[in-house]
Motif scaffolding. Structure first.
Motif, short mmCIF file in Angstrom:
data_model
loop_
_atom_site.label_atom_id
_atom_site.label_comp_id
_atom_site.label_asym_id
_atom_site.label_seq_id
_atom_site.Cartn_x
_atom_site.Cartn_y
_atom_site.Cartn_z
N ALA A 34 8.93 -1.92 -19.20
CA ALA A 34 9.60 -0.37 -18.50
C ALA A 34 8.71 -0.12 -17.53
N VAL A 35 7.04 -0.12 -18.07
CA VAL A 35 6.07 0.59 -17.41
C VAL A 35 5.96 -0.19 -16.38
N TYR A 36 5.84 -1.45 -16.12
CA TYR A 36 6.22 -2.63 -15.43
C TYR A 36 7.05 -2.02 -13.89
N HIS A 37 8.00 -1.63 -15.04
CA HIS A 37 8.95 -1.77 -13.19
C HIS A 37 9.31 -0.26 -13.15
N ILE A 38 8.14 1.15 -14.09
CA ILE A 38 8.19 2.18 -12.54
C ILE A 38 7.74 1.83 -12.19
N GLU A 39 6.22 1.02 -12.06
CA GLU A 39 4.79 1.03 -11.60
C GLU A 39 5.18 0.40 -10.48
N ASN A 40 6.28 -0.49 -10.65
CA ASN A 40 6.91 -1.92 -9.79
C ASN A 40 8.35 -1.61 -9.04
N GLU A 41 8.35 -0.31 -8.97
CA GLU A 41 9.86 0.02 -8.71
C GLU A 41 10.17 -0.40 -7.13
N LYS A 42 10.91 -0.54 -6.87
CA LYS A 42 11.31 -0.72 -5.63
C LYS A 42 11.77 -0.07 -4.62
N PHE A 43 11.01 0.20 -3.59
CA PHE A 43 11.78 1.26 -2.71
C PHE A 43 12.39 1.08 -1.65
N ALA A 44 12.01 -0.46 -0.95
CA ALA A 44 11.96 -0.62 0.96
C ALA A 44 13.60 -0.93 0.17
N PRO A 45 14.16 -0.57 2.12
CA PRO A 45 15.50 -1.15 2.60
C PRO A 45 15.94 -2.45 2.41
N HIS A 46 17.15 -2.84 1.70
CA HIS A 46 17.64 -4.32 1.42
C HIS A 46 17.70 -4.66 3.08
N TYR A 47 17.09 -5.97 3.04
CA TYR A 47 16.97 -6.51 4.52
C TYR A 47 17.84 -8.01 4.21
N ASN A 95 -1.64 5.08 12.15
CA ASN A 95 -0.69 4.79 11.08
C ASN A 95 -2.14 3.08 10.84
N GLN A 96 -3.25 3.05 11.29
CA GLN A 96 -4.26 2.22 10.03
C GLN A 96 -3.76 2.33 8.92
N LEU A 97 -3.43 1.66 8.41
CA LEU A 97 -3.71 2.21 6.51
C LEU A 97 -4.41 2.15 5.75
N ASP A 98 -5.12 3.11 5.20
CA ASP A 98 -6.40 1.99 3.61
C ASP A 98 -5.29 1.06 3.15
N SER A 99 -6.47 0.16 2.54
CA SER A 99 -5.69 -0.87 2.00
C SER A 99 -4.84 -0.72 1.04
N LYS A 100 -5.53 0.54 -0.02
CA LYS A 100 -5.11 0.45 -1.38
C LYS A 100 -3.78 0.88 -0.91
N LEU A 101 -2.88 1.39 -0.32
CA LEU A 101 -1.85 2.84 -0.18
C LEU A 101 -0.75 1.00 0.97
N SER A 102 -1.61 0.50 1.29
CA SER A 102 -0.92 -1.07 1.99
C SER A 102 -0.36 -1.90 0.78
N ALA A 103 -1.25 -1.74 -0.85
CA ALA A 103 -1.04 -2.57 -1.55
C ALA A 103 -0.05 -1.45 -2.27
N TRP A 104 -0.68 -0.40 -2.52
CA TRP A 104 0.98 0.55 -3.07
C TRP A 104 2.41 0.25 -2.82
N LEU A 105 2.18 -0.14 -1.65
CA LEU A 105 3.82 0.42 -0.14
C LEU A 105 4.48 -1.81 -0.38
N ARG A 106 2.82 -2.36 -0.87
CA ARG A 106 3.75 -3.86 -0.96
C ARG A 106 5.08 -3.81 -2.28
N ARG A 107 3.91 -3.17 -3.52
CA ARG A 107 3.92 -2.96 -4.54
C ARG A 107 6.22 -2.45 -4.60
N ARG A 108 6.32 -1.95 -3.92
CA ARG A 108 7.30 -1.18 -3.49
C ARG A 108 8.51 -1.52 -2.81
#
Length: 198
Positions: A34-47, A95-108
């Protein structure tokens, strides 16, 4: 005679200990999942077929996913790498994103380039809508002035100026679909995107 009873009692106790350990292990696995799912919950649209859109236009699903991601980021991070605030200057390189932010977005589940594109395109749409509102106000004022002018030369000059204002409409060439997507919720989107996460 009492030894077999004691041995039987020990076997029962071991059995209960194993059952309790098994229950504890299963509960721990469920909590970790559950913690992993919450941490890595997907937010991106489905393509479809996982092919990220390359369209300049943004879809309704992308806008919803983008705003949901923005809200989630602001909830999770009081300090840290920031999603660039909404700016009407689309050439500022924000729009030059911080690497931590980029990683956070990829996890989502986001393709970072598409997220940045949606961010930039949304700025362009908002800017165009706001500019068009100002242009239409000026145009109406000039048209009203022309309609009420007693001097025909003044009226003619104001009508020409009003016509020139029309050329300033939609200079960024946003589509009618993008306008319809954003305009009904414009103030809410601006408020959301310009609020500080930190």
């Amino acid at each position: 005679m009492s030894f077999p009873i004691c041995a039987g009692s020990m076997k029962i106790r071991k059995k209960y200990i194993y059952i309790i350990l098994a229950i504890f292990t299963v509960a721990l696995c469920i909590i970790a999942s559950a913690v992993y799912h919450i941490e890595n919950e997907k937010f991106a649209p489905h393509y479809p077929k996982n092919q990220v859109s390359v369209s300049v236009q943004i879809s309704s699903e992308e806008l919803k996913a983008f705003l949901r991601t923005w809200i989630k980021y602001c909830e999770e991070y009081e300090h840290g790498p920031q999603i660039p605030e909404l700016s009407y200057d689309t050439t500022d390189g924000s729009n030059q994103l911080d690497s931590k932010l980029s990683a956070w977005l990829r996890r989502r589940g986001w393709d970072v380039n598409r997220f940045v594109h949606i961010n930039t395109r949304l700025r362009v749409i908002i800017l165009t809508i706001l500019r068009d509102r100002e242009v239409l106000k000026k145009q109406r004022l000039m048209q009203d002035g022309a309609d009420n002018a007693e001097d025909s030369k003044v009226a003619s000059t104001l009508r020409r100026a009003a016509d020139l204002q029309r050329r300033n409409l939609n200079v960024e060439k946003i589509s009618p679909q993008e306008r319809q997507l954003v305009e009904p919720q414009l103030e809410g989107i601006i408020k959301l995107l310009t609020k500080a996460c930190a």
